[in-house]
Design a protein around this motif. Structure first.
Motif, PDB file in Angstrom:
ATOM      1  N   PHE A  16      11.646  10.551   2.330  1.00  0.00           N
ATOM      2  CA  PHE A  16      12.380  10.305   3.545  1.00  0.00           C
ATOM      3  C   PHE A  16      13.776  10.119   3.528  1.00  0.00           C
ATOM      4  N   ASP A  17      14.621  10.367   4.335  1.00  0.00           N
ATOM      5  CA  ASP A  17      15.923  10.067   4.148  1.00  0.00           C
ATOM      6  C   ASP A  17      16.325   8.685   4.479  1.00  0.00           C
ATOM      7  N   THR A  18      17.516   8.104   4.463  1.00  0.00           N
ATOM      8  CA  THR A  18      18.009   7.014   4.317  1.00  0.00           C
ATOM      9  C   THR A  18      17.681   6.306   5.797  1.00  0.00           C
ATOM     10  N   GLU A  19      18.064   6.962   6.818  1.00  0.00           N
ATOM     11  CA  GLU A  19      17.626   6.644   8.128  1.00  0.00           C
ATOM     12  C   GLU A  19      16.317   6.387   8.349  1.00  0.00           C
ATOM     13  N   ASP A  20      15.321   7.126   8.063  1.00  0.00           N
ATOM     14  CA  ASP A  20      14.105   7.113   8.466  1.00  0.00           C
ATOM     15  C   ASP A  20      13.362   6.055   7.338  1.00  0.00           C
ATOM     16  N   ALA A  21      13.734   6.015   6.336  1.00  0.00           N
ATOM     17  CA  ALA A  21      13.191   5.025   5.137  1.00  0.00           C
ATOM     18  C   ALA A  21      13.763   3.470   5.708  1.00  0.00           C
ATOM     19  N   THR A  22      14.849   3.343   6.296  1.00  0.00           N
ATOM     20  CA  THR A  22      15.414   2.025   6.829  1.00  0.00           C
ATOM     21  C   THR A  22      14.425   1.585   7.952  1.00  0.00           C
ATOM     22  N   PHE A  23      14.353   2.655   8.909  1.00  0.00           N
ATOM     23  CA  PHE A  23      13.537   2.337  10.052  1.00  0.00           C
ATOM     24  C   PHE A  23      12.184   1.771   9.789  1.00  0.00           C
ATOM     25  N   ILE A  24      11.401   2.201   8.715  1.00  0.00           N
ATOM     26  CA  ILE A  24      10.033   1.744   8.251  1.00  0.00           C
ATOM     27  C   ILE A  24      10.405   0.291   7.807  1.00  0.00           C
ATOM     28  N   ALA A  25      11.466   0.142   6.964  1.00  0.00           N
ATOM     29  CA  ALA A  25      11.859  -1.243   6.582  1.00  0.00           C
ATOM     30  C   ALA A  25      12.070  -2.272   7.349  1.00  0.00           C
ATOM     31  N   GLY A  26      12.346  -1.785   8.526  1.00  0.00           N
ATOM     32  CA  GLY A  26      12.757  -2.542   9.657  1.00  0.00           C
ATOM     33  C   GLY A  26      11.433  -3.269  10.247  1.00  0.00           C
ATOM     34  N   HIS A  27      10.084  -2.934   9.923  1.00  0.00           N
ATOM     35  CA  HIS A  27       9.240  -3.396  10.302  1.00  0.00           C
ATOM     36  C   HIS A  27       8.659  -4.442   9.314  1.00  0.00           C
ATOM     37  N   CYS A  28       7.309  -5.325   9.760  1.00  0.00           N
ATOM     38  CA  CYS A  28       6.772  -6.061   9.135  1.00  0.00           C
ATOM     39  C   CYS A  28       5.781  -5.417   8.157  1.00  0.00           C
ATOM     40  N   VAL A  29       5.893  -5.338   6.838  1.00  0.00           N
ATOM     41  CA  VAL A  29       5.021  -4.569   5.940  1.00  0.00           C
ATOM     42  C   VAL A  29       4.491  -5.542   4.915  1.00  0.00           C
ATOM     43  N   PHE A  30       3.013  -5.231   4.924  1.00  0.00           N
ATOM     44  CA  PHE A  30       2.110  -5.922   3.673  1.00  0.00           C
ATOM     45  C   PHE A  30       1.318  -4.723   2.941  1.00  0.00           C
ATOM     46  N   GLN A  31       1.329  -5.324   1.606  1.00  0.00           N
ATOM     47  CA  GLN A  31       0.340  -4.423   1.050  1.00  0.00           C
ATOM     48  C   GLN A  31      -1.120  -5.169   1.160  1.00  0.00           C
ATOM     49  N   GLY A  32      -2.195  -4.467   1.647  1.00  0.00           N
ATOM     50  CA  GLY A  32      -3.171  -4.792   2.147  1.00  0.00           C
ATOM     51  C   GLY A  32      -4.384  -4.383   1.110  1.00  0.00           C
ATOM     52  N   VAL A  33      -5.429  -5.324   0.491  1.00  0.00           N
ATOM     53  CA  VAL A  33      -6.534  -5.012  -0.329  1.00  0.00           C
ATOM     54  C   VAL A  33      -7.703  -5.488   0.654  1.00  0.00           C
ATOM     55  N   LEU A  34      -8.476  -4.639   0.962  1.00  0.00           N
ATOM     56  CA  LEU A  34      -9.647  -5.162   1.855  1.00  0.00           C
ATOM     57  C   LEU A  34     -10.937  -4.868   1.030  1.00  0.00           C
ATOM     58  N   ARG A  35     -11.850  -5.730   0.908  1.00  0.00           N
ATOM     59  CA  ARG A  35     -13.192  -5.681   0.158  1.00  0.00           C
ATOM     60  C   ARG A  35     -14.329  -6.049   0.911  1.00  0.00           C
TER      61      ARG A  35
END
Length: 204
Positions: free
Chosen positions: A72-91
């Motif tokens: 991803f370029d800087t603009e698109d990576a920054t667009f993702i980073a502007g959201h709420c992101v969690f690392q999830g593990v479901l079992r």
């Protein structure tokens, strides 16, 4: 269980699973919150009726760096980073029953209303409009938690779960799943999106 150096706050939710979950068996749910004293990042471990979920905060800088390293370029990576992101593990913790999870049925609730986690299909439409390279779009799909999956007993999966909330948002998350043919749901209170780290004013 929390790792070394983690502080733990744990409580049993007031409602029994038999009340909070349709068709529940009266098993109490449990939620643990862990805070890393060095980074300040929080993780949540929830155990419900035959299902467990771990959610770990990801800093916007972590998300940005991750996707910059995947085409991803800087603009698109920054667009993702502007959201709420969690690392999830479901079992699936049930020893005999399967569990089916569809993230499109989940809802995050804030004072501004409810929203579902953003599924891969929505993201792929966004990437197509932005003309993101195919290799980056494939990497994104593999990094994201699957929108729908059937878990056999003991099965687990991990991936990023992204919400359309800005960093630092606090919300309640209602999780829906099906244990064999029985629909279940539970609400995880006071989840918090990671915020931008505080920076020294002297830093450039």
């Amino acid at each position: 269980m929390p790792g070394p150096g983690l502080t733990v706050v744990a409580w049993t939710l007031l409602a029994l699973a038999g009340l909070a979950l349709p068709g529940g068996t009266g098993t109490a749910e449990e939620m643990q919150v862990h805070t890393d004293p060095d980074s300040g990042l929080m993780t949540w471990h929830w155990q419900g009726e035959g299902l467990s979920l771990d959610l770990a905060q990801r800093l916007p800088d972590q998300t940005r760096a991750f996707f910059l390293g995947r085409g991803f370029d800087t603009e698109d990576a920054t667009f993702i980073a502007g959201h709420c992101v969690f690392q999830g593990v479901l079992r699936n913790t049930d020893r005999s029953a399967s569990a089916t999870v569809d993230l499109r049925q989940w809802r995050s609730q804030t004072p501004n209303g409810a929203a579902r986690p953003l599924p891969n299909r929505d993201w792929q439409d966004e990437w197509a409009s932005r003309e993101v390279p195919e290799v980056a779009r494939i990497a994104f799909r593999w990094a994201l938690f699957p929108g729908e999956h059937r878990f056999q007993p003991g099965d687990w999966l991990m991936g990023m779960i992204v919400f359309k909330h800005p960093p630092s948002t606090t919300f309640d998350l209602t999780v829906h799943w099906r244990q064999q043919t029985t629909p279940r749901q539970s609400t995880l209170p006071d989840l918090r999106c990671a915020g931008e780290p505080e920076r020294d004013e002297a830093e450039p």
